[in-house]
Motif scaffolding. Structure first.
Motif, mmCIF file in Angstrom:
data_model
loop_
_atom_site.group_PDB
_atom_site.id
_atom_site.type_symbol
_atom_site.label_atom_id
_atom_site.label_comp_id
_atom_site.label_asym_id
_atom_site.label_seq_id
_atom_site.Cartn_x
_atom_site.Cartn_y
_atom_site.Cartn_z
ATOM 1 N N VAL A 45 10.241 40.920 32.642
ATOM 2 C CA VAL A 45 9.529 40.772 31.373
ATOM 3 C C VAL A 45 10.485 40.429 30.232
ATOM 4 O O VAL A 45 10.049 40.274 29.094
ATOM 5 N N TYR A 46 11.789 40.297 30.531
ATOM 6 C CA TYR A 46 12.776 40.020 29.487
ATOM 7 C C TYR A 46 13.549 38.740 29.797
ATOM 8 O O TYR A 46 13.834 38.420 30.946
ATOM 9 N N ALA A 47 13.922 38.018 28.742
ATOM 10 C CA ALA A 47 14.803 36.870 28.881
ATOM 11 C C ALA A 47 16.245 37.360 28.916
ATOM 12 O O ALA A 47 16.517 38.556 28.737
ATOM 13 N N ARG A 48 17.190 36.442 29.121
ATOM 14 C CA ARG A 48 18.599 36.824 29.242
ATOM 15 C C ARG A 48 19.150 37.479 27.976
ATOM 16 O O ARG A 48 20.066 38.290 28.031
ATOM 17 N N ASP A 49 18.601 37.106 26.815
ATOM 18 C CA ASP A 49 19.097 37.686 25.568
ATOM 19 C C ASP A 49 18.381 38.982 25.200
ATOM 20 O O ASP A 49 18.546 39.498 24.099
ATOM 21 N N GLY A 50 17.570 39.489 26.127
ATOM 22 C CA GLY A 50 16.881 40.758 25.880
ATOM 23 C C GLY A 50 15.533 40.613 25.204
ATOM 24 O O GLY A 50 14.834 41.609 24.983
ATOM 25 N N ARG A 51 15.134 39.370 24.884
ATOM 26 C CA ARG A 51 13.844 39.167 24.229
ATOM 27 C C ARG A 51 12.699 39.432 25.191
ATOM 28 O O ARG A 51 12.740 39.022 26.352
ATOM 29 N N LEU A 52 11.687 40.118 24.705
ATOM 30 C CA LEU A 52 10.507 40.386 25.518
ATOM 31 C C LEU A 52 9.704 39.107 25.685
ATOM 32 O O LEU A 52 9.374 38.433 24.696
ATOM 33 N N LEU A 53 9.411 38.730 26.929
ATOM 34 C CA LEU A 53 8.653 37.507 27.183
ATOM 35 C C LEU A 53 7.198 37.677 26.769
ATOM 36 O O LEU A 53 6.631 38.767 26.892
ATOM 37 N N THR A 54 6.602 36.585 26.297
ATOM 38 C CA THR A 54 5.175 36.610 26.000
ATOM 39 C C THR A 54 4.400 36.616 27.320
ATOM 40 O O THR A 54 4.956 36.323 28.394
ATOM 41 N N ASP A 55 3.122 36.912 27.233
ATOM 42 C CA ASP A 55 2.294 36.910 28.452
ATOM 43 C C ASP A 55 2.315 35.525 29.100
ATOM 44 O O ASP A 55 2.384 35.408 30.335
ATOM 45 N N THR A 56 2.259 34.474 28.279
ATOM 46 C CA THR A 56 2.276 33.110 28.814
ATOM 47 C C THR A 56 3.594 32.821 29.514
ATOM 48 O O THR A 56 3.619 32.265 30.619
ATOM 49 N N GLU A 57 4.694 33.213 28.899
ATOM 50 C CA GLU A 57 6.008 32.983 29.497
ATOM 51 C C GLU A 57 6.161 33.747 30.803
ATOM 52 O O GLU A 57 6.778 33.249 31.756
ATOM 53 N N ARG A 58 5.624 34.936 30.876
ATOM 54 C CA ARG A 58 5.711 35.723 32.115
ATOM 55 C C ARG A 58 4.966 35.020 33.249
ATOM 56 O O ARG A 58 5.451 34.952 34.381
ATOM 57 N N LYS A 59 3.801 34.481 32.932
ATOM 58 C CA LYS A 59 3.037 33.755 33.956
ATOM 59 C C LYS A 59 3.791 32.504 34.395
ATOM 60 O O LYS A 59 3.851 32.183 35.583
ATOM 61 N N GLN A 60 4.378 31.806 33.417
ATOM 62 C CA GLN A 60 5.122 30.593 33.739
ATOM 63 C C GLN A 60 6.362 30.909 34.569
ATOM 64 O O GLN A 60 6.688 30.197 35.517
ATOM 65 N N ARG A 61 7.039 31.997 34.223
ATOM 66 C CA ARG A 61 8.231 32.393 34.965
ATOM 67 C C ARG A 61 7.877 32.790 36.392
ATOM 68 O O ARG A 61 8.602 32.484 37.340
ATOM 69 N N ASN A 62 6.767 33.489 36.557
ATOM 70 C CA ASN A 62 6.337 33.878 37.901
ATOM 71 C C ASN A 62 6.040 32.656 38.761
ATOM 72 O O ASN A 62 6.341 32.624 39.960
ATOM 73 N N GLU A 63 5.441 31.639 38.134
ATOM 74 C CA GLU A 63 5.174 30.394 38.850
ATOM 75 C C GLU A 63 6.488 29.742 39.266
ATOM 76 O O GLU A 63 6.630 29.246 40.393
ATOM 77 N N LEU A 64 7.457 29.721 38.346
ATOM 78 C CA LEU A 64 8.774 29.166 38.647
ATOM 79 C C LEU A 64 9.456 29.956 39.762
ATOM 80 O O LEU A 64 10.053 29.377 40.679
ATOM 81 N N PHE A 65 9.365 31.259 39.706
ATOM 82 C CA PHE A 65 9.948 32.144 40.720
ATOM 83 C C PHE A 65 9.438 31.777 42.113
ATOM 84 O O PHE A 65 10.207 31.602 43.062
ATOM 85 N N ARG A 66 8.115 31.630 42.220
ATOM 86 C CA ARG A 66 7.521 31.335 43.538
ATOM 87 C C ARG A 66 7.925 29.944 44.028
ATOM 88 O O ARG A 66 8.183 29.745 45.218
ATOM 89 N N LEU A 67 7.996 28.980 43.105
ATOM 90 C CA LEU A 67 8.333 27.619 43.497
ATOM 91 C C LEU A 67 9.785 27.504 43.946
ATOM 92 O O LEU A 67 10.101 26.790 44.906
ATOM 93 N N VAL A 68 10.690 28.208 43.258
ATOM 94 C CA VAL A 68 12.100 28.186 43.635
ATOM 95 C C VAL A 68 12.293 28.811 45.015
ATOM 96 O O VAL A 68 13.110 28.340 45.814
ATOM 97 N N LYS A 69 11.542 29.841 45.309
ATOM 98 C CA LYS A 69 11.615 30.450 46.640
ATOM 99 C C LYS A 69 11.181 29.460 47.718
ATOM 100 O O LYS A 69 11.719 29.432 48.818
ATOM 101 N N GLU A 70 10.203 28.639 47.375
ATOM 102 C CA GLU A 70 9.653 27.689 48.344
ATOM 103 C C GLU A 70 10.545 26.459 48.516
ATOM 104 O O GLU A 70 10.809 26.016 49.641
ATOM 105 N N LYS A 71 11.032 25.876 47.390
ATOM 106 C CA LYS A 71 11.727 24.590 47.435
ATOM 107 C C LYS A 71 13.222 24.669 47.191
ATOM 108 O O LYS A 71 13.950 23.728 47.521
ATOM 109 N N GLY A 72 13.685 25.743 46.581
ATOM 110 C CA GLY A 72 15.080 25.831 46.181
ATOM 111 C C GLY A 72 15.246 25.408 44.731
ATOM 112 O O GLY A 72 14.514 24.549 44.219
ATOM 113 N N PHE A 73 16.229 26.014 44.061
ATOM 114 C CA PHE A 73 16.426 25.791 42.632
ATOM 115 C C PHE A 73 16.749 24.334 42.309
ATOM 116 O O PHE A 73 16.186 23.738 41.395
#
Length: 549
Positions: A45-73
């Motif tokens: 729920v946090y970015a690298r600088d400690g900022r709390l992610l918005t709900d939209t950013e969390r959903k987007q990050r989760n999508e990125l997380f799943r895609l990187v697992k599937e295809k590679g970074f």
């Protein structure tokens, strides 16, 4: 046209985009060394600088997380980079030619300075996609960077309504990874405006749009192509499915395209509908050589068949369309043919998109650019073409890998014939990204399949629209591969058998034993197979096809 400047920018832009997009991934806790930086997991729920992610950013990050697992970074970074590259060059082309719906420039101003007009005139935007309250709030905060970011993303989403295959809906990880510092003079956008002459984007310039789009695409891939062939030469590393486009893509110079199209599409028409005025405009058209009497009699019979054709009857296919150069030249010649029959440009443009032009490619980014180039050509002849809801028959070939019986059963809904056809199509389109247009598909009831899918898309209870879209792509591509064409023109991929991986090598040996030594020869054979009787095929080939066993 300054090709040196175009080459320099395209190579630099790919590296810059990849670097900036990778940094955005790292900021949200995902990088090449591991899916999760510092042990962060999918629930981060946090970015690298400690900022709390918005709900939209969390959903987007989760999508990125799943895609990187599937295809590679690295693969995800590559895909997002070329997606943004394509969008930016499309925006640049449209603003220079005043094709944007609001007639407000997005990347520059009227003086071609890197001072985006859309930012200075944000409150003048009437499109309902733009949230005036949000714009006012960002202006009040004096947050130019965030304002421009919002306007750019919203403009791309607004263009989805008229050019859906070029401007796919942004959201999720693609939006999340849009680079920072877009307003800096040395950003990808800033240098796009400053480093490439504005005149090179103008449709009224020599060569027009196709030249700039095609050269940008080829040069963007240059380093990847060089690396691929170095690996093949020095390490005997075979060319993978993902690398085939970069290894085989080659922009076709304008005169060669005109030579092929004038002597195939042009020839078929004027041999059945003699017209010296038309021929006089074709610089590379060659008259038929003198023939023996018996051959001349055969040609007369063929010309009788050509004379029965209406402009709407001619199906023209480029099975390896790249960025669409051949299709755009074919569009111009088809327009001349329609006008010679007294058909107005507006009606002709619609008919050409719906009835005449067909194209396929294994490369998603190339297919996007070909689609864009053809739609921009149609816009030259019909100012309202974007509002007519017409989409050309140009597709990126998709594969059926991962489609299981449960999805087939869901689409078939108990219809045995439909289920059988779907299973056949799914089987034949396996690994289609590797084989492309040389796949042979069965003559199925594609109309019935299309009608069932359209019905499902309108079902309010539909849960998995992405799965249905995958089936839709298979049906569209399958229908193109199953039909016959009057004209086929292409610059086919060149890849000798030693460069093919084991899967592709086995496929061509089994299905094209007479032409298995090089993909260009396989395409030559395939194009003949899907021509109608007395159709004409025009390909760029090595002379070796006449001598190799």
């Amino acid at each position: 046209m300054n090709k040196s400047a175009i080459q320099k920018y395209a190579i630099w832009a790919r590296n810059e985009l990849r670097d900036q997009i990778a940094k955005r991934g790292y900021y949200f806790g995902i990088d090449a060394d591991g899916i999760n930086v510092d042990g962060k997991d999918e629930t981060c729920v946090y970015a690298r600088d400690g900022r709390l992610l918005t709900d939209t950013e969390r959903k987007q990050r989760n999508e990125l997380f799943r895609l990187v697992k599937e295809k590679g970074f690295d693969q995800v970074v590559e895909e997002v980079s070329y997606t943004w590259f394509n969008r930016l060059i499309a925006l640049r082309f449209m603003e220079v030619n005043d094709y944007l719906p609001e007639h407000i420039r997005v990347l520059s101003n009227a003086n071609n300075e890197f001072k985006p007009e859309i930012k200075t005139r944000a409150l003048d935007l009437e499109d309902p996609h733009f949230d005036k309250k949000k714009i006012l709030n960002l202006i009040d905060k004096n947050d130019d960077e965030e304002l421009y970011r919002y306007l750019l993303l919203t403009e791309c989403n607004a263009l989805n309504d008229i050019l859906p295959q070029m401007f796919e809906k942004i959201g999720g990880y693609t939006e999340l990874l849009l680079p920072n510092n877009l307003l800096k003079a040395d950003s990808v956008i800033g240098k796009l405006v400053s480093d490439i002459d504005e005149a090179d984007w103008d449709v009224k310039s020599e060569g027009g749009q196709v030249q700039i789009i095609g050269w940008l695409y080829q040069y963007y891939n240059q380093e990847l192509k060089d690396q691929t062939f170095n690996d093949l030469k020095k390490k005997n590393k075979k060319i993978s499915k993902e690398r085939i486009p970069a290894a085989t893509q080659l922009f076709t110079p304008d005169w060669i395209v005109h030579y092929m199209v004038e002597n195939s599409l042009g020839r078929m028409w004027v041999e059945g509908h003699p017209n010296d005025e038309l021929k006089s405009t074709w610089k590379y058209y060659l008259e038929e050589a003198e023939q023996e009497p018996e051959v001349e009699e055969q040609l007369k019979e063929i010309r009788k068949e050509y004379s029965k054709l209406n402009p709407q009857d001619i199906k023209f296919l480029d099975p390896a369309m790249g960025s669409g150069h051949i299709l755009v030249v074919a569009f111009d010649i088809l327009m001349q043919i329609y006008e010679s029959q007294g058909i107005r440009p507006r009606e002709a443009a619609k008919s050409i998109l719906e009835n005449n032009l067909y194209g396929l490619d294994i490369d998603d980014r190339a297919a996007q650019l070909a689609y864009f180039a053809v739609m921009m050509k149609a816009r030259e002849y019909d100012r309202k073409i974007f509002s007519r809801g017409i989409q050309p028959n140009l597709y990126s070939i998709q594969e059926s890998n991962g489609i299981d019986d449960s999805l087939i059963d869901y689409v078939a809904r108990g219809d045995k014939k439909l289920r059988s056809d779907l299973k056949t199509l799914v089987k034949e389109m396996k690994d289609a990204k590797e084989y492309g247009s040389i796949i042979t598909v069965s003559e199925l009831d594609y109309k019935m399949l299309g009608e069932r899918i359209d019905k499902l898309k309108n079902d309010p209870s539909l849960l998995d629209i992405e799965a249905i879209e995958r089936i839709t792509s298979l049906v569209k591509v399958g229908s193109l591969l199953a039909q016959k064409y009057e004209i086929i023109c292409t610059n086919p991929p060149y890849m000798g058998n030693p460069g093919m991986d084991s899967k592709l090598s086995t496929f061509v040996k089994q299905n094209y034993p007479n032409s298995k030594m090089d993909l260009f020869a396989v395409f030559l054979e395939k194009c003949i197979q899907i021509l109608r009787k007395n159709g004409i095929s025009g390909l760029i080939t090595q002379h070796s096809w006449m001598f190799l066993p």
